[in-house]
Design an enzyme around this catalytic site. Structure first.
Site, PDB file in Angstrom:
ATOM      1  N   CYS A 109      -9.800   0.028 -10.109  1.00 24.16           N
ATOM      2  CA  CYS A 109     -10.984  -0.151 -10.957  1.00 24.16           C
ATOM      3  C   CYS A 109     -11.245   1.047 -11.865  1.00 24.16           C
ATOM      4  CB  CYS A 109     -12.218  -0.392 -10.086  1.00 24.16           C
ATOM      5  SG  CYS A 109     -12.685   1.052  -9.081  1.00 24.16           S
ATOM      6  N   GLU A 140       0.861  -1.189   0.000  1.00 23.87           N
ATOM      7  CA  GLU A 140       0.000   0.000   0.000  1.00 23.87           C
ATOM      8  C   GLU A 140       0.891   1.232   0.000  1.00 23.87           C
ATOM      9  OE1 GLU A 140      -2.642   2.529  -0.459  1.00 23.87           O
ATOM     10  OE2 GLU A 140      -3.446   0.487  -0.266  1.00 23.87           O
TER      11      GLU A 140
END
Length: 315
Positions: A75, A31
């Site tokens: 996405c 991350e």
């Protein structure tokens, strides 16, 4: 269990494993958002942060020991709310980094489990490309079954599969509909919509005028009527502001904002309500600002859905 979580976000995978009683030995998190890392370390200080996913070959990991790899690859290029550049777009193409890592682990541990998530509005072409790359077709689950939010998602996994005449498909059954409505999760007021629209990382940004916010009503956004004088929309992006022209454009092109109104006063869902829409405890994001919490929740996984999937992991 040793886990690698790519695009780890707010660490939903780790929390879900904990909630279903699966013991985690080592949990590696890839991350890059500082506040996502901050929240992860707050709840699970033993998480091993490994950094940028594109530099995975530099990570100090015993790959053959990995039992589960998680991926919620970007996405933006797949979503109907984006520009639909497709799986080969600059952001969503990071999916192939996940595939590369998964294939590397499989050479060392053929029994490794995986879970990949992405938006339900992805094109059939992109879903097909992703499915062939993973060797399994996804199950489609809407979070509305377990929360008050409409959140349609594909989940690819080998945790539980079945063979059809031509393909292997993810065989996770649909979770039971818990009947949770929008009115059940708000902290006050009444609602006109029974379910909230999908929380997105950038579903709303700060609106400074009532006219700007109320203009969103014609786009069928969910509304709540509350006794409050707070009327600015929550910034669920990365904390950055924007001009009224930009904000109105985002509203007109997405229509995915959750508005709250009392007479002339409007607002969006608050931090507690956003946590509830994703199935988290009310105080889960207390260490973050509302904007940062909204960014992670809007870009993250629905906790009860991931718990449901993980219950099919053989112990």
């Amino acid at each position: 269990m040793n886990v690698v979580s790519l695009f780890n976000g707010m660490n939903t995978g780790r929390q879900a494993l904990e909630n279903v009683g699966i013991k985690v030995n080592k949990y590696y998190s890839s991350e890059i958002k500082p506040y996502a890392i901050e929240l992860t370390q707050h709840h699970f200080p033993d998480t091993i942060q490994v950094g940028d996913v594109t530099k995975w070959k530099e990570w100090d990991i015993d790959w053959k020991s990995i039992d589960l790899i998680l991926s919620g690859s970007p996405c933006q290029d797949l979503s109907a709310a984006g520009k639909r550049a497709g799986i080969n777009g600059s952001k969503s193409s990071l999916f192939f980094v996940f595939v590369e890592i998964l294939e590397h682990i499989k050479k060392l541990n053929s029994k490794v489990l995986f879970l990949q998530e992405n938006v339900g509005s992805a094109s059939k072409l992109d879903v097909g490309i992703m499915s062939r790359a993973l060797g399994v077709y996804p199950v489609r689950i809407n979070s509305k079954l377990v929360t008050a939010q409409l959140r349609d998602r594909y989940y690819w996994s080998n945790i539980k599969t079945r063979e059809t005449m031509f393909d292997i498909v993810t065989d996770i059954p649909q979770p039971k509909d818990l009947g949770i409505m929008f009115k059940d999760i708000i902290t006050g007021g009444r609602v006109e919509r029974v379910k909230s629209c999908c929380l997105m990382e950038s579903i709303s940004r700060v609106q400074h005028t009532q006219d700007g916010i109320k203009s969103r009503e014609k786009f069928k956004v969910p509304q709540i009527y509350v006794d409050t004088d707070k009327h600015t929309c929550l910034n669920t992006g990365s904390g950055k502001g924007g001009s009224q022209k930009y904000l109105k454009h985002r509203n007109e092109t997405t229509g995915m904002l959750t508005l709250i109104q009392e007479n002339e006063i409007v607002r969006t869902v608050n931090k507690i309500e956003m946590c509830r829409l994703q199935g988290f405890p009310d105080d889960y994001c207390d260490i973050l600002t509302t904007a940062k919490a909204g960014s992670l929740l809007g870009d993250g996984w629905t906790l009860p859905i991931i718990e449901h999937i993980f219950k099919f992991i053989e112990r």
